[in-house]
Design a protein around this motif. Sequence first.
Motif, PDB file in Angstrom:
ATOM      1  N   GLN A 231      63.413  45.935 -73.998  1.00  0.00           N
ATOM      2  CA  GLN A 231      62.606  46.236 -72.739  1.00  0.00           C
ATOM      3  C   GLN A 231      61.643  45.085 -72.533  1.00  0.00           C
ATOM      4  O   GLN A 231      61.485  44.639 -71.495  1.00  0.00           O
ATOM      5  N   ALA A 232      61.126  44.879 -73.567  1.00  0.00           N
ATOM      6  CA  ALA A 232      60.133  43.548 -73.444  1.00  0.00           C
ATOM      7  C   ALA A 232      60.769  42.161 -72.751  1.00  0.00           C
ATOM      8  O   ALA A 232      60.210  41.503 -71.958  1.00  0.00           O
TER       9      ALA A 232
ATOM     10  N   ARG B 134      61.654  38.500 -68.305  1.00  0.00           N
ATOM     11  CA  ARG B 134      62.619  37.871 -67.283  1.00  0.00           C
ATOM     12  C   ARG B 134      62.146  38.195 -65.948  1.00  0.00           C
ATOM     13  O   ARG B 134      62.339  37.521 -65.005  1.00  0.00           O
ATOM     14  N   ARG B 135      61.787  39.484 -65.803  1.00  0.00           N
ATOM     15  CA  ARG B 135      61.549  40.079 -64.387  1.00  0.00           C
ATOM     16  C   ARG B 135      60.211  39.167 -63.901  1.00  0.00           C
ATOM     17  O   ARG B 135      59.950  38.752 -62.589  1.00  0.00           O
ATOM     18  N   GLN B 136      59.304  39.068 -64.859  1.00  0.00           N
ATOM     19  CA  GLN B 136      58.062  38.385 -64.325  1.00  0.00           C
ATOM     20  C   GLN B 136      58.093  36.824 -64.169  1.00  0.00           C
ATOM     21  O   GLN B 136      57.588  36.317 -62.874  1.00  0.00           O
ATOM     22  N   LYS B 137      59.165  36.192 -64.793  1.00  0.00           N
ATOM     23  CA  LYS B 137      59.478  35.036 -64.638  1.00  0.00           C
ATOM     24  C   LYS B 137      60.425  34.587 -63.107  1.00  0.00           C
ATOM     25  O   LYS B 137      59.907  33.745 -62.338  1.00  0.00           O
TER      26      LYS B 137
ATOM     27  N   ARG C 279      64.562  28.644 -64.410  1.00  0.00           N
ATOM     28  CA  ARG C 279      64.609  28.682 -65.983  1.00  0.00           C
ATOM     29  C   ARG C 279      63.269  28.279 -66.505  1.00  0.00           C
ATOM     30  O   ARG C 279      62.558  27.669 -65.674  1.00  0.00           O
ATOM     31  N   SER C 280      62.995  28.508 -67.954  1.00  0.00           N
ATOM     32  CA  SER C 280      61.658  28.062 -68.420  1.00  0.00           C
ATOM     33  C   SER C 280      62.164  27.373 -69.635  1.00  0.00           C
ATOM     34  O   SER C 280      63.208  27.553 -70.154  1.00  0.00           O
TER      35      SER C 280
ATOM     36  N   ARG D 121      57.282  26.290 -66.694  1.00  0.00           N
ATOM     37  CA  ARG D 121      56.446  26.037 -67.965  1.00  0.00           C
ATOM     38  C   ARG D 121      56.374  27.408 -68.743  1.00  0.00           C
ATOM     39  O   ARG D 121      56.452  28.556 -67.977  1.00  0.00           O
ATOM     40  N   ASP D 122      55.970  27.416 -69.956  1.00  0.00           N
ATOM     41  CA  ASP D 122      55.712  28.784 -70.756  1.00  0.00           C
ATOM     42  C   ASP D 122      54.790  29.698 -69.934  1.00  0.00           C
ATOM     43  O   ASP D 122      54.775  30.828 -70.352  1.00  0.00           O
TER      44      ASP D 122
END
Length: 125
Positions: free
Chosen positions: A3-4, A9-12, A61-62, A110-111
């Motif tokens: 889940q994390a 991925r959703r946040q990005k 992409r990150s 970026r990260d």
Amino acid sequence: MPQAGKDNRRQKGAAAEEAAAIWLQGKGYRVLDRNWRCRFGELDIVAEWKGALIFIEVRSRSGAPGFGMPSESVNARKIVQVRNTAQQYVHSKRLHDSPVRFDVISILLRDDMTVDALEHIPDAF
């Protein structure tokens, strides 16, 4: 633990879509809808520019760009899905007379989820 990863991925994705919307508005686009959904799928951003209806697929992409540009991940299946969803959008909003265009915005993050690079591809498909 899975889940994390999904939340990250959703946040990005949300960070990339927000950056794309801000960039588009800065270029004079009027954002009409974001994350518009129907049974065919979801449209990341729907905008208006110079009288045309623009459907924008945002890809991100990150980290290091070793896997190519995010825009390269737009495959034939995704193109069909976006086109079908856009057709439903046009029908539901009664915008049949509007010229339509499909763009892709490719974002490298970026990260810390700030934008490292942004590429806008008008008439991508």
